[in-house]
Motif scaffolding. Structure first.
Motif, mmCIF file in Angstrom:
data_model
loop_
_atom_site.group_PDB
_atom_site.id
_atom_site.type_symbol
_atom_site.label_atom_id
_atom_site.label_comp_id
_atom_site.label_asym_id
_atom_site.label_seq_id
_atom_site.Cartn_x
_atom_site.Cartn_y
_atom_site.Cartn_z
ATOM 1 N N SER A 32 0.872 -1.175 0.000
ATOM 2 C CA SER A 32 0.000 0.000 0.000
ATOM 3 C C SER A 32 0.905 1.219 0.000
ATOM 4 O O SER A 32 2.128 1.079 -0.112
ATOM 5 N N ASP A 33 0.330 2.400 0.123
ATOM 6 C CA ASP A 33 1.150 3.607 0.095
ATOM 7 C C ASP A 33 1.896 3.747 1.421
ATOM 8 O O ASP A 33 1.321 4.157 2.434
ATOM 9 N N LYS A 34 3.173 3.402 1.412
ATOM 10 C CA LYS A 34 3.921 3.398 2.673
ATOM 11 C C LYS A 34 4.083 4.793 3.257
ATOM 12 O O LYS A 34 4.331 4.932 4.464
ATOM 13 N N ARG A 35 3.924 5.818 2.444
ATOM 14 C CA ARG A 35 4.039 7.178 2.958
ATOM 15 C C ARG A 35 2.971 7.462 4.004
ATOM 16 O O ARG A 35 3.138 8.310 4.886
ATOM 17 N N LEU A 36 1.837 6.746 3.888
ATOM 18 C CA LEU A 36 0.717 6.953 4.808
ATOM 19 C C LEU A 36 0.643 5.896 5.898
ATOM 20 O O LEU A 36 -0.300 5.886 6.699
ATOM 21 N N ALA A 37 1.609 5.004 5.935
ATOM 22 C CA ALA A 37 1.650 4.001 6.997
ATOM 23 C C ALA A 37 1.854 4.699 8.340
ATOM 24 O O ALA A 37 2.515 5.735 8.436
ATOM 25 N N GLN A 43 1.421 8.830 13.908
ATOM 26 C CA GLN A 43 1.764 9.728 12.810
ATOM 27 C C GLN A 43 2.205 8.921 11.596
ATOM 28 O O GLN A 43 2.734 7.818 11.725
ATOM 29 N N THR A 44 2.020 9.495 10.408
ATOM 30 C CA THR A 44 2.424 8.779 9.204
ATOM 31 C C THR A 44 3.936 8.859 8.998
ATOM 32 O O THR A 44 4.612 9.752 9.528
ATOM 33 N N VAL A 45 4.438 7.934 8.210
ATOM 34 C CA VAL A 45 5.866 7.880 7.917
ATOM 35 C C VAL A 45 6.346 9.173 7.282
ATOM 36 O O VAL A 45 7.336 9.783 7.722
ATOM 37 N N LEU A 46 5.653 9.627 6.242
ATOM 38 C CA LEU A 46 6.101 10.821 5.532
ATOM 39 C C LEU A 46 5.973 12.070 6.393
ATOM 40 O O LEU A 46 6.891 12.896 6.445
ATOM 41 N N GLN A 71 -2.837 17.016 -0.406
ATOM 42 C CA GLN A 71 -3.734 16.968 0.745
ATOM 43 C C GLN A 71 -3.904 15.545 1.257
ATOM 44 O O GLN A 71 -3.948 15.299 2.466
ATOM 45 N N ALA A 72 -3.995 14.591 0.334
ATOM 46 C CA ALA A 72 -4.142 13.195 0.741
ATOM 47 C C ALA A 72 -2.899 12.697 1.474
ATOM 48 O O ALA A 72 -2.987 11.799 2.319
ATOM 49 N N LEU A 73 -1.755 13.281 1.182
ATOM 50 C CA LEU A 73 -0.515 12.887 1.846
ATOM 51 C C LEU A 73 -0.358 13.529 3.217
ATOM 52 O O LEU A 73 0.576 13.202 3.951
ATOM 53 N N ALA A 74 -1.274 14.448 3.549
ATOM 54 C CA ALA A 74 -1.271 15.091 4.869
ATOM 55 C C ALA A 74 0.082 15.722 5.200
ATOM 56 O O ALA A 74 0.607 15.556 6.304
#
Length: 203
Positions: A32-37, A43-46, A71-74
């Motif tokens: 999945s999108d690891k940036r949002l893990a 908190q997310t990774v990114l 925005q989706a990447l927060a």
């Protein structure tokens, strides 16, 4: 019209050091999108990686793919977003796009961070920044092994604009070995990136 050339001279009163966070890859191996893990604190990774950069650098630029939704990447407030239209060609394409976008920046040193390395110690970033100059490439080293981030003085930016593929800035490091300075740090976080969900286990 002639294209604008990148100045390798640091303007008077220049910002000391900026961070360029490479975050154009979702991470196919992650599933999945690891940036949002999510990390252990929720908190997310990114976002964690970017906030750490914001705490230690004067400017933070984040490179995302052309189709990404910021925005989706927060992404935290205050970052400058760069869209790499050819991010699918590899990390080098993202790096080159980021450096081109920073031509007008007043900074003298560029710290290249990977968006999936949220465990860098604050002391590591401070030591690297304090050692960097416009004529030097600074790399962290732990137990004889190099890691990230790598800080490039402005003198080397024109060459970074021309890199491609998956090697990132390695060709520039090889071409200017005499300008590279390794800084020993007690921080295994300079190696720790995220490729699979197992990499998040216990963190």
């Amino acid at each position: 019209m002639r294209s604008k050339q990148l100045s390798t001279v640091c303007p008077e009163g220049a910002v000391t050091c900026a961070a360029l966070v490479l975050a154009a890859g979702r991470g196919r191996r992650f599933g999945s999108d690891k940036r949002l893990a999510r990390l252990g604190d929720g908190q997310t990774v990114l976002a964690t990686t970017v906030r750490r950069a914001q705490a230690h650098f004067d400017e933070v630029w984040v490179v995302i793919a052309g189709h990404d939704d910021p925005q989706a990447l927060a992404l935290p407030e205050g970052v400058r977003v760069v869209r790499a239209q050819h991010a699918d060609q590899g990390m080098g394409a993202s790096l080159a796009a980021g450096v081109r976008a920073m031509r007008a920046s007043q900074t003298c040193v560029l710290a290249v961070l990977l968006g999936d390395m949220p465990w860098l110690a604050a002391d590591t970033l401070l030591r690297l920044r304090e050692t960097a100059t416009a004529e030097r490439i600074v790399l962290p080293c732990h137990d004889g092994r190099r890691g990230h981030p790598v800080l490039f003085g402005r003198q080397f930016w024109p060459e970074l604009e021309r890199v491609g593929g998956d090697q990132g800035g390695r060709p520039v490091l090889r071409a200017h070995a005499q300008a590279c300075l390794e800084v020993e740090v007690a921080d295994p976080g300079i190696w720790l990136d995220i490729d699979t969900p197992d990499d998040l286990a216990g963190r």
